[in-house]
Design an enzyme around this catalytic site. Structure first.
Site, PDB file in Angstrom:
ATOM      1  N   ASN A  62      90.937  52.482 -43.092  1.00 32.11           N
ATOM      2  CA  ASN A  62      92.030  52.908 -43.960  1.00 32.11           C
ATOM      3  C   ASN A  62      93.187  51.931 -43.876  1.00 32.11           C
ATOM      4  O   ASN A  62      93.519  51.418 -42.810  1.00 32.11           O
ATOM      5  CB  ASN A  62      92.469  54.358 -43.703  1.00 32.11           C
ATOM      6  N   CYS A  73      91.720  54.881 -48.517  1.00 32.24           N
ATOM      7  CA  CYS A  73      90.846  55.390 -47.457  1.00 32.24           C
ATOM      8  C   CYS A  73      89.803  54.347 -47.058  1.00 32.24           C
ATOM      9  O   CYS A  73      89.397  53.497 -47.865  1.00 32.24           O
ATOM     10  CB  CYS A  73      90.095  56.623 -47.939  1.00 32.24           C
ATOM     11  N   GLU A  75      86.632  54.730 -46.631  1.00 31.62           N
ATOM     12  CA  GLU A  75      85.375  54.817 -47.386  1.00 31.62           C
ATOM     13  C   GLU A  75      85.444  53.996 -48.662  1.00 31.62           C
ATOM     14  O   GLU A  75      84.486  53.316 -49.039  1.00 31.62           O
ATOM     15  CB  GLU A  75      85.066  56.273 -47.745  1.00 31.62           C
ATOM     16  N   CYS A 112      87.296  62.351 -48.344  1.00 30.99           N
ATOM     17  CA  CYS A 112      88.197  63.128 -49.207  1.00 30.99           C
ATOM     18  C   CYS A 112      87.604  63.200 -50.617  1.00 30.99           C
ATOM     19  O   CYS A 112      86.640  62.503 -50.952  1.00 30.99           O
ATOM     20  CB  CYS A 112      89.587  62.497 -49.231  1.00 30.99           C
TER      21      CYS A 112
HETATM   22  N1  THU Z   1      91.582  58.862 -44.704  1.00 32.71           N
HETATM   23  C1  THU Z   1      90.453  58.102 -44.815  1.00 32.71           C
HETATM   24  O1  THU Z   1      90.491  56.888 -44.623  1.00 32.71           O
HETATM   25  N2  THU Z   1      89.310  58.723 -45.142  1.00 32.71           N
HETATM   26  C2  THU Z   1      89.176  60.064 -45.336  1.00 32.71           C
HETATM   27  O2  THU Z   1      88.093  60.531 -45.675  1.00 32.71           O
HETATM   28  C3  THU Z   1      90.321  60.948 -45.151  1.00 32.71           C
HETATM   29  C4  THU Z   1      91.625  60.280 -44.939  1.00 32.71           C
HETATM   30  C5  THU Z   1      92.832  58.200 -44.338  1.00 32.71           C
HETATM   31  C6  THU Z   1      93.846  58.109 -45.414  1.00 32.71           C
HETATM   32  C7  THU Z   1      95.125  58.008 -44.613  1.00 32.71           C
HETATM   33  O3  THU Z   1      95.303  56.649 -44.249  1.00 32.71           O
HETATM   34  C8  THU Z   1      94.837  58.798 -43.354  1.00 32.71           C
HETATM   35  O4  THU Z   1      93.425  58.899 -43.272  1.00 32.71           O
HETATM   36  C9  THU Z   1      95.444  60.191 -43.328  1.00 32.71           C
HETATM   37  O5  THU Z   1      95.158  60.879 -44.480  1.00 32.71           O
END
Ligand code: THU
Length: 160
Positions: A62, A73, A75, A112
């Site tokens: 992320n 994110c 992913e 998400c």
């Molecule tokens: N985040 C991800 O990278 N992947 C997910 O599936 C959920 C959330 C990150 C986004 C943000 O940088 C942090 O986690 C908190 O939401």
């Protein structure tokens, strides 16, 4: 009226050793990618590793931003990089590793909603399932055999 039930099998493992060797390695790569996450605001670290049909692995983590919605994110960083680098190669699996700098995360985190939609596009285009493997610092490991399992009734290009 007809009632349709939509259900799926969530595979739950106690240890990484229960996964296939390539899945275990993929998760270890995701854990390594997580270390380089840029998450100064949420302190929530996510690493992702995408395994392609040509056995290449593409990583993401992320990437946050002072203007919060501009971050992305792990992913999507990973899957977009895979699409950019290997546009014609099918995606087999995505491993996702999460941890927090403020507490111990006890259960896996699923992608998400926005990431599910992004991954669904690749799964629909390649017409073969993308499995999702998820792990936190402690606790069990989850696996979905297809992205569609966690995004039923997905919207896609077939509607357009
Ligand atoms: N985040 C991800 O990278 N992947 C997910 O599936 C959920 C959330 C990150 C986004 C943000 O940088 C942090 O986690 C908190 O939401």
């Amino acid at each position: 009226m007809e009632r349709r039930k939509i259900s799926f099998d969530l595979l739950v493992y106690d240890t990484l050793d229960e996964l296939s060797p390539s899945e275990k390695t993929l998760m270890q790569i995701a854990e390594g990618a997580r270390e380089n996450a840029y998450a100064p605001y949420s302190k929530f670290m996510v690493g992702a590793a995408v395994l392609l049909a040509n056995e290449e692995v593409v990583i993401g983590n992320n990437q946050e931003n002072a203007s919060y919605p501009s971050g992305l994110c792990a992913e999507r960083v990973a899957i977009f990089q895979a699409g950019a680098k290997y546009p014609k190669v099918a995606i087999k699996s995505i491993a996702i590793s999460v941890s927090s700098k403020t507490h111990i995360v006890q259960r896996p985190a699923a992608p998400c909603g926005n990431c599910r939609q992004a991954i669904a596009e690749y799964e629909q285009n390649q017409d073969s399932p993308i499995s999702i493997i998820m792990k936190a610092a402690s606790g069990k490991i989850f696996k979905c055999e297809s992205l569609e399992d966690i995004l039923p009734l997905a919207f896609g290009s077939s509607y357009l």
